[in-house]
Write an enzyme that holds these catalytic residues in place. Structure first.
Site, PDB file in Angstrom:
ATOM      1  N   ASP A   1       7.425  11.028  13.529  1.00  9.21           N
ATOM      2  CA  ASP A   1       8.115  11.759  14.584  1.00  9.21           C
ATOM      3  C   ASP A   1       7.704  11.084  15.891  1.00  9.21           C
ATOM      4  O   ASP A   1       6.526  11.126  16.269  1.00  9.21           O
ATOM      5  CB  ASP A   1       7.672  13.226  14.540  1.00  9.21           C
ATOM      6  CG  ASP A   1       8.238  14.061  15.676  1.00  9.21           C
ATOM      7  OD1 ASP A   1       8.796  13.500  16.641  1.00  9.21           O
ATOM      8  OD2 ASP A   1       8.088  15.295  15.602  1.00  9.21           O
ATOM      9  N   ILE A   2       8.635  10.459  16.569  1.00  7.75           N
ATOM     10  CA  ILE A   2       8.326   9.679  17.774  1.00  7.75           C
ATOM     11  C   ILE A   2       7.646  10.527  18.844  1.00  7.75           C
ATOM     12  O   ILE A   2       6.873  10.017  19.654  1.00  7.75           O
ATOM     13  CB  ILE A   2       9.596   8.977  18.312  1.00  7.75           C
ATOM     14  CG1 ILE A   2       9.230   7.815  19.255  1.00  7.75           C
ATOM     15  CG2 ILE A   2      10.548   9.968  18.965  1.00  7.75           C
ATOM     16  CD1 ILE A   2      10.391   6.896  19.574  1.00  7.75           C
TER      17      ILE A   2
ATOM     18  N   ASN B   1      21.735  10.321  26.156  1.00  2.00           N
ATOM     19  CA  ASN B   1      23.145  10.225  26.516  1.00  2.00           C
ATOM     20  C   ASN B   1      23.208   9.822  27.992  1.00  2.00           C
ATOM     21  O   ASN B   1      22.185   9.766  28.670  1.00  2.00           O
ATOM     22  CB  ASN B   1      23.886  11.542  26.227  1.00  2.00           C
ATOM     23  CG  ASN B   1      23.283  12.719  26.960  1.00  2.00           C
ATOM     24  OD1 ASN B   1      23.034  12.660  28.169  1.00  2.00           O
ATOM     25  ND2 ASN B   1      23.031  13.796  26.244  1.00  2.00           N
TER      26      ASN B   1
ATOM     27  N   GLY C   1      19.453  15.307  18.281  1.00  2.00           N
ATOM     28  CA  GLY C   1      18.667  14.246  17.672  1.00  2.00           C
ATOM     29  C   GLY C   1      17.364  13.967  18.397  1.00  2.00           C
ATOM     30  O   GLY C   1      16.681  14.873  18.865  1.00  2.00           O
ATOM     31  N   VAL C   2      17.039  12.678  18.497  1.00  5.04           N
ATOM     32  CA  VAL C   2      15.774  12.276  19.112  1.00  5.04           C
ATOM     33  C   VAL C   2      15.729  12.668  20.598  1.00  5.04           C
ATOM     34  O   VAL C   2      14.678  13.035  21.117  1.00  5.04           O
ATOM     35  CB  VAL C   2      15.493  10.768  18.892  1.00  5.04           C
ATOM     36  CG1 VAL C   2      16.389   9.893  19.738  1.00  5.04           C
ATOM     37  CG2 VAL C   2      14.041  10.445  19.157  1.00  5.04           C
ATOM     38  N   ASP C   3      16.864  12.634  21.262  1.00  2.00           N
ATOM     39  CA  ASP C   3      16.935  13.007  22.673  1.00  2.00           C
ATOM     40  C   ASP C   3      16.487  14.454  22.859  1.00  2.00           C
ATOM     41  O   ASP C   3      15.623  14.758  23.694  1.00  2.00           O
ATOM     42  CB  ASP C   3      18.370  12.803  23.172  1.00  2.00           C
ATOM     43  CG  ASP C   3      18.540  12.978  24.672  1.00  2.00           C
ATOM     44  OD1 ASP C   3      17.537  12.933  25.413  1.00  2.00           O
ATOM     45  OD2 ASP C   3      19.689  13.148  25.102  1.00  2.00           O
TER      46      ASP C   3
ATOM     47  N   SER D   1      21.466   4.802  18.773  1.00  3.50           N
ATOM     48  CA  SER D   1      22.899   4.960  18.494  1.00  3.50           C
ATOM     49  C   SER D   1      23.264   5.177  17.029  1.00  3.50           C
ATOM     50  O   SER D   1      24.437   5.243  16.702  1.00  3.50           O
ATOM     51  CB  SER D   1      23.725   3.784  19.048  1.00  3.50           C
ATOM     52  OG  SER D   1      23.816   3.872  20.452  1.00  3.50           O
ATOM     53  N   THR D   2      22.286   5.283  16.132  1.00  6.19           N
ATOM     54  CA  THR D   2      22.614   5.392  14.705  1.00  6.19           C
ATOM     55  C   THR D   2      22.812   6.833  14.233  1.00  6.19           C
ATOM     56  O   THR D   2      23.228   7.040  13.107  1.00  6.19           O
ATOM     57  CB  THR D   2      21.535   4.731  13.831  1.00  6.19           C
ATOM     58  OG1 THR D   2      20.286   5.384  14.054  1.00  6.19           O
ATOM     59  CG2 THR D   2      21.428   3.246  14.129  1.00  6.19           C
TER      60      THR D   2
ATOM     61  N   TYR E   1      25.946   9.031  17.464  1.00 11.69           N
ATOM     62  CA  TYR E   1      26.826   8.008  18.037  1.00 11.69           C
ATOM     63  C   TYR E   1      27.465   7.111  16.983  1.00 11.69           C
ATOM     64  O   TYR E   1      28.318   6.293  17.297  1.00 11.69           O
ATOM     65  CB  TYR E   1      26.080   7.178  19.075  1.00 11.69           C
ATOM     66  CG  TYR E   1      25.889   7.880  20.403  1.00 11.69           C
ATOM     67  CD1 TYR E   1      26.149   9.238  20.566  1.00 11.69           C
ATOM     68  CD2 TYR E   1      25.442   7.186  21.500  1.00 11.69           C
ATOM     69  CE1 TYR E   1      25.970   9.873  21.780  1.00 11.69           C
ATOM     70  CE2 TYR E   1      25.257   7.806  22.733  1.00 11.69           C
ATOM     71  CZ  TYR E   1      25.529   9.152  22.862  1.00 11.69           C
ATOM     72  OH  TYR E   1      25.358   9.767  24.070  1.00 11.69           O
TER      73      TYR E   1
END
Length: 174
Positions: A14-15, A28, A36-38, A121-122, A125
């Site tokens: 987990d980043i 974005n 997501g990650v954002d 982007s995976t 997006y």
């Protein structure tokens, strides 16, 4: 083995839990959080991150903006707005490469020793993971080869399967 190979590694994690100098947020263009990650980075960093992002007034696709890490265990969050996949004929590859390159340029400017990237982007997006991994691997290897002061890179995957895609791409680049 080339000298720069040890400077890029792939982990499953987990980043938001990493203790590194900087993490990259697959943001974005509004920089105001999302899925997501954002969304995970915004939740983990706390409301002060959103406050700083509001002052930045967005980020064009392929570019970067930098904030503090707030509640994260990082000095910096480097936000980059990746391209939405539209079939591959709309400059998506170049924009994705720019996200990785510009993130490294900014990290080097900030004196960052270690930077962690998600697979930009995976997710929502829709960028094909294998194609995105190949672009990331090429861009990162080239940059590190050309810039001795570049930070060490950690590619963070959320699953073993996505880590395998990244590892294959790095092997193919050599």
């Amino acid at each position: 083995m080339k000298q720069e190979q040890h400077r890029i590694r792939v982990i499953v994690a987990d980043i938001t839990t990493l203790e590194v100098d900087a993490i990259v947020n697959a943001a974005n263009t509004s920089l105001l959080g999302g899925g997501g990650v954002d969304g995970a980075i915004h939740r983990a960093a706390g409301p002060a991150l959103l406050d700083e992002c509001r002052r930045l007034r967005g980020c064009p696709t392929g570019e970067v903006r930098v904030t503090a890490g707030y509640r994260l265990k990082v000095r910096f969050v480097i936000h980059t707005a990746g391209p939405v996949w539209r079939g591959g004929g709309n400059g998506e590859d170049d924009l994705l490469a720019s996200c990785y390159r510009r993130s490294l340029e900014e990290a080097e400017r900030l004196g960052v020793g270690t930077i962690a990237f998600p697979a930009i982007s995976t997710g929502a997006y829709g960028f094909p993971p294998e194609r995105a991994a190949a672009i990331a691997a090429r861009t990162l290897r080239t940059y590190i080869s050309d810039h001795p002061a570049a930070p060490d890179v950690i590619l963070v995957a959320f699953s073993r399967a996505s880590a395998a895609v990244l590892e294959r791409a790095l092997e193919e680049v050599g």
